[in-house]
Scaffold this active site. Sequence first.
Site, PDB file in Angstrom:
ATOM      1  N   CYS A 107       0.890  -1.156   0.000  1.00 56.54           N
ATOM      2  CA  CYS A 107       0.000   0.000   0.000  1.00 56.54           C
ATOM      3  C   CYS A 107       0.925   1.200   0.000  1.00 56.54           C
ATOM      4  O   CYS A 107       1.586   1.467   0.998  1.00 56.54           O
ATOM      5  CB  CYS A 107      -0.921   0.022   1.220  1.00 56.54           C
ATOM      6  SG  CYS A 107      -1.845   1.570   1.286  1.00 56.54           S
ATOM      7  N   CYS A 110      -0.482   4.103   2.652  1.00 57.87           N
ATOM      8  CA  CYS A 110      -0.478   3.909   4.104  1.00 57.87           C
ATOM      9  C   CYS A 110      -0.224   2.439   4.421  1.00 57.87           C
ATOM     10  O   CYS A 110       0.891   1.975   4.269  1.00 57.87           O
ATOM     11  CB  CYS A 110      -1.764   4.418   4.721  1.00 57.87           C
ATOM     12  SG  CYS A 110      -3.264   3.990   3.832  1.00 57.87           S
ATOM     13  N   SER A 111      -1.238   1.705   4.827  1.00 58.56           N
ATOM     14  CA  SER A 111      -0.978   0.319   5.212  1.00 58.56           C
ATOM     15  C   SER A 111      -2.186  -0.570   4.937  1.00 58.56           C
ATOM     16  O   SER A 111      -2.450  -1.505   5.679  1.00 58.56           O
ATOM     17  CB  SER A 111      -0.610   0.257   6.693  1.00 58.56           C
ATOM     18  OG  SER A 111      -1.655   0.835   7.452  1.00 58.56           O
ATOM     19  N   CYS A 112      -2.948  -0.286   3.882  1.00 58.35           N
ATOM     20  CA  CYS A 112      -4.108  -1.120   3.543  1.00 58.35           C
ATOM     21  C   CYS A 112      -3.652  -2.556   3.328  1.00 58.35           C
ATOM     22  O   CYS A 112      -2.625  -2.801   2.691  1.00 58.35           O
ATOM     23  CB  CYS A 112      -4.798  -0.587   2.296  1.00 58.35           C
ATOM     24  SG  CYS A 112      -5.408   1.084   2.542  1.00 58.35           S
TER      25      CYS A 112
HETATM   26 FE    FE Z   1      -3.383   2.096   2.878  1.00 63.37          FE
END
Ligand code: FE
Length: 204
Positions: A107, A110-112
């Site tokens: 991602c 961010c951190s999906c």
């Molecule tokens: Fe994300």
Amino acid sequence: MPHDGNESTKPPSDPALRVKALESLLVEKGLVDPETLDLLVDTYEHKIGPQNGARVVARAWLDQDFKSSIKIDCSSIIKQVFGFEGRQGEHIIAVENTSKTHNVVVCTLCSCYPWTVLGLPPVWYKSAPYRARIVEDPRSVLAEFGTDIPLDKNILVWDSTSELRYLVIPERPRGTEGWSEEQLITLITRNSMIGVELAKDPAS
Ligand code: FE
């Protein structure tokens, strides 16, 4: 690419301490019920994790129709078949590694991450260097994970979003003909379903 180079890669001085302080504050203010919090943490540590994804991948290795269907819509199929449900209502699709193509997931914003099948994301997945470098030079980053992808194999990097997340179906290792789903599951690691590693070799 949405990278301005200003993101800090340094963790807070003591993240565990800060989380604890924040948790105490929320509980104190009556904003969070400690029992709910414990249940949530327990769920993601013990009930929802890579073991769910491993079951999905093993089933895909054994069942061609199942595999085809999760490449179109993984979220609703795994809900129907296994009862695996996402907390965030995100849509997951499976991408399959083949002799010609290797898939890896990031991602960049961010951190999906596909929580429903993989649980909580590892720290490196959320780090700025991984998010930038896997896009720029996937082959080198994979080599750092100990994964050497032959030069004649294509590498596809999938950028997750809050709406669409990816589960990698690693290649089924040789020497597993006739294996049961339970046996196959033991070869499927979290990292192989992010695409930074391959499934385990049954001979090693
Ligand atoms: Fe994300």
